[in-house]
Scaffold this motif. Structure first.
Motif: not given
Length: 448
Positions: A235-238, A203-207, A242-249
């Motif tokens: 935009a996607r989220r998965t 998300d930070a890199a997308r911004a 073993g980890g927390d949800p992560i949002s990305f693009s």
């Protein structure tokens, strides 16, 4: 042996505070030796000072260096796809030949795009850029350069890019490892999520690449992608197991940024594995000649292939220690644990390949080293104050054939790949993982 390993280092109660620390990636090559040093501070919290003796010791911390003075940077992590499929079909030597070709293509591109830190490790590339713009340009150029290299080649002779993850934020180097949320995000995106050559942005890199201000966005896109090139994101989220949800693009562009560098024919590296690398690249050049390929394969197998057990430690507690006690304490604790690993390996005649990876010619010694490490850690935790206890990490062993050159990064093959997956992916949900070949060997040798 456990007592000898315990004598290598004893961690003190960690102290609160300190800057937020980067998270762990798998790219590590250092082989720290255990030392004793006086602790730098007392613990804090409800158990401050409890359960500690005046002679408590800890291994000296690995060097923690913040890149760009702790300012925001951008991490690039690429992954090569097809290890299991290619090695089972064509053998490990063929996969390594494709890996050498990919490295020769990508490395100069990362340099040309301004990377301030470049580290190839196995089939990954880890790089850090001063800006997200440079990382994205490198990703697009790398993907295009690989596509151009593959033109006219048989499918089996094409190095395939699994994907590239890009994330931005403060990043540090601990030993040889990248640390920080941005480092972990980029690794998860590039290694675990991206597929088919995708370029995924945090998300930070997308911004950074798609700023809210329209004029700023147009100016950046003209500079990065070229006039008239259309760039878009999905935009996607998965959730990674073993980890927390992560949002990305997912980044898509209609054309390649102008200025793609000409591929460099310069040699890759010097060192004990230089001739091995030369053979692997030569193998690609003579793929049309079956006899020449067979001769190279025979030479590589005779000189560099061996059989043994690989022991993998998954030291996953760094993030938790960082959140609870700060970056400096997390670095000190990891120094203690890597020293303990090294002592356990040496006590049982193993060869420490990386801080968390060891090779043994005897599978029984590998299992004994794992048990030594865990028993010593349990003994420490039984006596330590609650804020000085160290989480138990996963350990896995696999046995088989691998390419191995001492004092080099060449320790590649199914034993390393399987042990890594067992320790880092399977072990969190299944206690004491053992591969099928290891279990069979243990039964036959009455090790367990």
């Amino acid at each position: 042996a456990a007592a000898a390993a315990a004598a290598a280092a004893h961690p003190s109660a960690p102290a609160k505070g300190g800057r937020e620390s980067p998270t762990r990636s798998r790219a590590s090559r250092a082989s720290p030796q255990p030392h004793d040093a006086s602790p730098s501070g007392r613990g804090s919290g409800p158990d401050k000072g409890q359960g500690r003796s005046s002679d408590t010791k800890i291994a000296p911390p690995l060097s923690l260096k913040w890149l760009a003075g702790g300012q925001k940077v951008t991490v690039f992590v690429s992954d090569m796809s097809g290890f299991t499929r290619i090695t089972r079909t064509h053998g490990i030597v063929h996969f390594v030949s494709l890996l050498m070709a990919m490295r020769r293509i990508i490395h100069p591109i990362l340099s040309a795009c301004g990377a301030i830190h470049i580290r190839p490790h196995a089939d990954n590339f880890f790089a850090v850029f001063p800006s997200t713009e440079g990382a994205v340009r490198a990703a697009l150029w790398a993907r295009t350069a690989l596509e151009l290299y593959c033109v006219g080649k048989d499918a089996s002779n094409k190095p395939r890019l699994g994907g590239i993850g890009i994330a931005s934020g403060p990043v540090a180097v601990l030993g040889h490892d990248l640390r920080g949320p941005a480092a972990m995000e980029a690794f998860v995106l590039g290694e675990n999520i991206a597929d088919g050559g995708e370029i995924l942005l945090s998300d930070a890199a997308r911004a950074d690449i798609f700023p809210a201000d329209e004029q700023a966005r147009k100016a950046l896109h003209n500079r990065l992608f070229g006039p008239g090139t259309h760039a878009s994101i999905a935009a996607r989220r998965t959730k990674v197991e073993g980890g927390d949800p992560i949002s990305f693009s997912r980044l898509s562009v209609s054309a390649v940024p102008p200025g793609l560098p000409t591929p460099s024919p310069s040699p890759l590296y010097d060192g004990p594995d230089a001739y091995f690398r030369t053979l692997c690249l030569k193998r690609l050049d003579v793929m049309h000649d079956a006899d020449a390929v067979a001769a190279i394969d025979a030479e590589i197998h005779s000189k560099y292939q061996t059989v043994g057990a690989v022991l993998m430690f998954s030291l996953n507690s760094f993030d938790q220690m960082m959140r609870d006690h700060g970056a400096d304490v997390a670095a000190r604790v990891e120094s203690f644990k890597t020293a303990l690993v090294a002592a356990s390996i040496r006590a049982h005649g193993g060869d420490l390949l990386e801080p968390t990876l060891a090779f043994f010619t005897d599978v029984g010694r590998a299992v004994a080293a794992a048990m030594c490490y865990q028993s010593t850690l349990r003994a420490h935790n039984a006596k330590a104050a609650s804020n000085a206890k160290i989480p138990m990490d996963n350990v896995a062993v696999h046995y088989g054939r691998l390419l191995y050159i001492p004092r080099s990064e060449v320790h590649w093959g199914d034993p390393v790949n399987t042990a890594s997956k067992l320790a880092e992916d399977v072990a969190p949900s299944r206690p004491r993982p053992r591969s099928a070949p290891l279990k069979k060997t243990q039964s036959r040798a009455c090790v367990v």
